[in-house]
Design a protein around this motif. Structure first.
Motif, PDB file in Angstrom:
ATOM      1  N   THR A 192       8.408   5.550   1.598  1.00  0.00           N
ATOM      2  CA  THR A 192       7.350   6.776   1.207  1.00  0.00           C
ATOM      3  C   THR A 192       6.912   7.240   1.424  1.00  0.00           C
ATOM      4  OG1 THR A 192       6.922   4.458   2.337  1.00  0.00           O
ATOM      5  CG2 THR A 192       7.179   3.810   0.527  1.00  0.00           C
ATOM      6  N   THR A 193       6.913   7.687   2.729  1.00  0.00           N
ATOM      7  CA  THR A 193       6.891   9.138   3.785  1.00  0.00           C
ATOM      8  C   THR A 193       6.667  10.207   2.929  1.00  0.00           C
ATOM      9  OG1 THR A 193       6.749   7.816   5.362  1.00  0.00           O
ATOM     10  CG2 THR A 193       6.179   9.569   5.574  1.00  0.00           C
ATOM     11  N   GLN A 210      -3.524  10.546   4.686  1.00  0.00           N
ATOM     12  CA  GLN A 210      -3.839   8.772   5.212  1.00  0.00           C
ATOM     13  C   GLN A 210      -2.401   8.276   5.717  1.00  0.00           C
ATOM     14  OE1 GLN A 210      -6.070   7.788   3.583  1.00  0.00           O
ATOM     15  NE2 GLN A 210      -6.767   9.829   2.554  1.00  0.00           N
ATOM     16  N   ILE A 211      -2.909   7.604   6.507  1.00  0.00           N
ATOM     17  CA  ILE A 211      -1.794   6.861   7.057  1.00  0.00           C
ATOM     18  C   ILE A 211      -0.253   6.816   6.925  1.00  0.00           C
ATOM     19  CG2 ILE A 211      -2.952   4.503   6.494  1.00  0.00           C
ATOM     20  CD1 ILE A 211      -1.682   3.760   9.445  1.00  0.00           C
ATOM     21  N   GLN A 212      -0.145   6.237   5.598  1.00  0.00           N
ATOM     22  CA  GLN A 212       0.792   6.366   4.887  1.00  0.00           C
ATOM     23  C   GLN A 212       1.586   7.572   4.876  1.00  0.00           C
ATOM     24  OE1 GLN A 212      -1.758   5.190   2.964  1.00  0.00           O
ATOM     25  NE2 GLN A 212      -0.929   3.249   3.811  1.00  0.00           N
ATOM     26  N   ALA A 213       1.221   8.018   4.993  1.00  0.00           N
ATOM     27  CA  ALA A 213       2.132   9.886   5.347  1.00  0.00           C
ATOM     28  C   ALA A 213       2.394  10.593   6.993  1.00  0.00           C
ATOM     29  CB  ALA A 213       1.443  10.687   4.346  1.00  0.00           C
ATOM     30  N   ARG A 214       2.188   9.964   7.395  1.00  0.00           N
ATOM     31  CA  ARG A 214       1.981   9.545   9.178  1.00  0.00           C
ATOM     32  C   ARG A 214       3.290  10.530   9.049  1.00  0.00           C
ATOM     33  NH1 ARG A 214      -1.606   5.610  12.393  1.00  0.00           N
ATOM     34  NH2 ARG A 214      -3.604   6.205  12.031  1.00  0.00           N
ATOM     35  N   ASP A 215       3.673  11.159  10.185  1.00  0.00           N
ATOM     36  CA  ASP A 215       4.490  12.550  10.691  1.00  0.00           C
ATOM     37  C   ASP A 215       5.299  11.111  11.686  1.00  0.00           C
ATOM     38  OD1 ASP A 215       5.607  14.571   8.996  1.00  0.00           O
ATOM     39  OD2 ASP A 215       4.280  15.276  10.738  1.00  0.00           O
ATOM     40  N   SER A 216       5.057  10.088  11.959  1.00  0.00           N
ATOM     41  CA  SER A 216       4.692   9.673  13.234  1.00  0.00           C
ATOM     42  C   SER A 216       5.964   8.239  12.710  1.00  0.00           C
ATOM     43  CB  SER A 216       4.130   8.641  13.836  1.00  0.00           C
ATOM     44  OG  SER A 216       3.078   8.566  12.762  1.00  0.00           O
ATOM     45  N   HIS A 217       6.112   8.038  11.591  1.00  0.00           N
ATOM     46  CA  HIS A 217       6.321   6.934  10.365  1.00  0.00           C
ATOM     47  C   HIS A 217       8.323   7.162  10.143  1.00  0.00           C
ATOM     48  CE1 HIS A 217       3.211   5.201   9.080  1.00  0.00           C
ATOM     49  NE2 HIS A 217       2.877   6.129   8.186  1.00  0.00           N
ATOM     50  N   TYR A 218       8.607   8.966  10.359  1.00  0.00           N
ATOM     51  CA  TYR A 218       9.471   9.165  11.160  1.00  0.00           C
ATOM     52  C   TYR A 218      10.818   8.307  12.310  1.00  0.00           C
ATOM     53  CZ  TYR A 218       9.401  11.948   6.539  1.00  0.00           C
ATOM     54  OH  TYR A 218       8.761  12.592   5.278  1.00  0.00           O
ATOM     55  N   PHE A 250       1.440  -0.905  -0.064  1.00  0.00           N
ATOM     56  CA  PHE A 250      -0.380   0.135  -0.059  1.00  0.00           C
ATOM     57  C   PHE A 250       0.584   1.007   0.181  1.00  0.00           C
ATOM     58  CE2 PHE A 250      -3.766  -2.265   1.831  1.00  0.00           C
ATOM     59  CZ  PHE A 250      -4.991  -1.998   1.244  1.00  0.00           C
ATOM     60  N   SER A 251       2.510   1.330   0.364  1.00  0.00           N
ATOM     61  CA  SER A 251       2.571   2.099   0.564  1.00  0.00           C
ATOM     62  C   SER A 251       3.413   2.538  -0.275  1.00  0.00           C
ATOM     63  CB  SER A 251       3.717   2.574   2.225  1.00  0.00           C
ATOM     64  OG  SER A 251       3.316   2.405   3.679  1.00  0.00           O
ATOM     65  N   LEU A 252       3.950   1.947  -0.751  1.00  0.00           N
ATOM     66  CA  LEU A 252       4.921   2.230  -2.058  1.00  0.00           C
ATOM     67  C   LEU A 252       3.484   2.631  -3.236  1.00  0.00           C
ATOM     68  CD1 LEU A 252       7.000  -0.810  -1.801  1.00  0.00           C
ATOM     69  CD2 LEU A 252       8.102   1.647  -2.210  1.00  0.00           C
ATOM     70  N   GLY A 253       2.716   2.041  -3.595  1.00  0.00           N
ATOM     71  CA  GLY A 253       1.943   2.327  -3.895  1.00  0.00           C
ATOM     72  C   GLY A 253       1.496   3.621  -4.327  1.00  0.00           C
ATOM     73  N   PHE A 254       0.615   3.770  -2.889  1.00  0.00           N
ATOM     74  CA  PHE A 254      -0.454   5.467  -3.214  1.00  0.00           C
ATOM     75  C   PHE A 254       1.019   6.144  -2.761  1.00  0.00           C
ATOM     76  CE2 PHE A 254      -3.665   3.339  -0.439  1.00  0.00           C
ATOM     77  CZ  PHE A 254      -4.291   2.952  -1.152  1.00  0.00           C
ATOM     78  N   ALA A 255       2.540   6.043  -2.659  1.00  0.00           N
ATOM     79  CA  ALA A 255       3.786   7.152  -2.989  1.00  0.00           C
ATOM     80  C   ALA A 255       3.893   7.061  -4.373  1.00  0.00           C
ATOM     81  CB  ALA A 255       4.459   6.549  -2.365  1.00  0.00           C
ATOM     82  N   ALA A 256       3.879   6.557  -5.359  1.00  0.00           N
ATOM     83  CA  ALA A 256       3.318   5.954  -6.646  1.00  0.00           C
ATOM     84  C   ALA A 256       2.511   7.063  -7.460  1.00  0.00           C
ATOM     85  CB  ALA A 256       3.624   5.063  -7.562  1.00  0.00           C
ATOM     86  N   VAL A 257       1.777   6.542  -6.635  1.00  0.00           N
ATOM     87  CA  VAL A 257       0.271   8.288  -7.076  1.00  0.00           C
ATOM     88  C   VAL A 257       0.138   9.271  -6.120  1.00  0.00           C
ATOM     89  CG1 VAL A 257      -2.202   8.279  -6.301  1.00  0.00           C
ATOM     90  CG2 VAL A 257      -1.170   6.141  -7.025  1.00  0.00           C
TER      91      VAL A 257
END
Length: 384
Positions: free
Chosen positions: A322-323, A364-372, A234-241
């Motif tokens: 992705t993020t 969306q969840i794929q872009a949350r700052d907490s991922h950093y 999901f993360s890789l796909g939505f980053a490509a979007v």
């Protein structure tokens, strides 16, 4: 329907992009993908990008999947989002017995959608019984099947546990006709995704229509794609979007600058040194983000094919790339939008919807700052 081979998915996406672009206004207005767009995606086998080859799917390498979504996103973000969502949902086929997978995915239209993890299902003889409502089912308006990720309550009334003590979570699958869909998606962007809610009442789900999602030991398919898991895919796909939306928005700003003569300015935008420099820097930012994302995906796929392992280091690298790519795409879109000036605020021009779509993606969840924070914690612990 054209059987997808994998290698030409991006070319097929590019071929139908003009149709999708023509339908984009209607997709936005009706908050649904149009029948012509859905038919084009089905006929060209794009929904089957990540299905196992044994089911007639493409089982495409991850970079091919990303490139396919990027091309669709240039035409319309909502279409790309639905395609990405339903394609990744189809990866659950790798954990189902073949007959069950064929019943779901090889009966037209063979499209599965699901929403967020929530609620419980109760174990009963032969399967599970559930009453619940779930949200965020992008692509559900095109789907023939729905899924849900639920915690399992045993026959004794106690929550079932995995060997490590964590709650047992299964993905249950059921025909869309078994559920009630609720039209709730009134959103700032990605309006055409129909990311609605759905519910079932006292629904019995046979055991064979359940699976463990993203559990390597439960896989029935041995291909490297399914070891990545749906979360990272999901993360890789939505980053490509997000890259596709950013590319289209910047291209629109470039085209505008070539022809626009700004109010009170003595020269055309294309001759303005500030505009020239801004376009150059923004182009560099976008190319760098794309190169980083695809380089990360390529390195991960190379290692995965060689070792069969999607490691913690791979997961961290994908999460960071992705993020950051989504955040960088937001900056590109914002720059292009502001560069366009008052032109950008009109719905008739190619900026306003993409601006809203990009900011919806960034929530969306794929872009949350907490991922950093997660990646930084891993680095500080000695990982990479």
């Amino acid at each position: 329907m054209i059987e997808p081979s994998g290698s030409d998915l991006a070319e097929r996406a590019r071929a139908i992009a003009p149709l999708i672009a023509r339908e984009a206004d209607e997709i936005e207005r009706t908050r649904r993908l149009t029948p012509d767009v859905v038919d084009a995606l089905i006929v060209n086998g794009l929904y089957r990008a990540l299905l196992p080859q044994r089911l007639g799917g493409a089982e495409a390498p991850i970079e091919v999947f990303m490139h396919m979504l990027e091309e669709i996103a240039k035409a319309d973000a909502s279409t790309a989002w639905c395609l990405g969502q339903c394609s990744v949902c189809a990866m659950i086929a790798a954990s189902l017995d073949p007959d069950t997978a064929r019943e779901i995915f090889n009966t037209p239209p063979g499209i599965l959608s699901w929403g967020a993890i929530a609620h419980e299902a109760h174990a009963v003889a032969g399967g599970y019984r559930v009453t619940a409502r779930w949200d965020f089912a992008s692509g559900s308006r095109q789907a023939s099947w729905l899924g849900a990720h639920v915690r399992i309550i045993g026959a004794d009334g106690a929550p079932r546990k995995n060997a490590d003590g964590s709650p047992e979570v299964r993905t249950i699958l059921f025909p869309v006709a078994s559920a009630t869909l609720h039209d709730v998606w009134q959103a700032i962007g990605l309006a055409g995704t129909g990311t609605d809610s759905y519910e079932v009442h006292n629904l019995f789900v046979p055991e064979r229509f359940t699976a463990f999602r993203d559990v390597t030991s439960a896989l029935r398919e041995t291909g490297p794609l399914y070891r990545i898991g749906t979360g990272a895919t999901f993360s890789l796909g939505f980053a490509a979007v997000s890259l596709g939306v950013a590319r289209a928005t910047l291209d629109a700003a470039i085209a505008l600058a070539r022809g626009k003569h700004q109010s009170l300015a003595t020269s055309a935008m294309r001759d303005n040194a500030a505009v020239q420099g801004l376009i150059g820097r923004t182009e560099g930012d976008l190319r760098a983000a794309r190169a980083y994302l695809y380089a990360t995906a390529h390195a991960m796929w190379r290692d995965l094919c060689a070792t069969g392992e999607f490691s913690a280091a791979h997961r961290s690298a994908v999460r960071l790339a992705t993020t950051w790519t989504i955040h960088q795409s937001v900056r590109v879109v914002d720059t292009a939008y502001h560069m366009a000036g008052a032109t950008a605020v009109f719905r008739s021009n190619p900026f306003e919807r993409r601006f809203r779509d990009m900011h919806a993606i960034a929530q969306q969840i794929q872009a949350r700052d907490s991922h950093y924070e997660d990646v930084g914690k891993s680095i500080l612990a000695g990982g990479r």
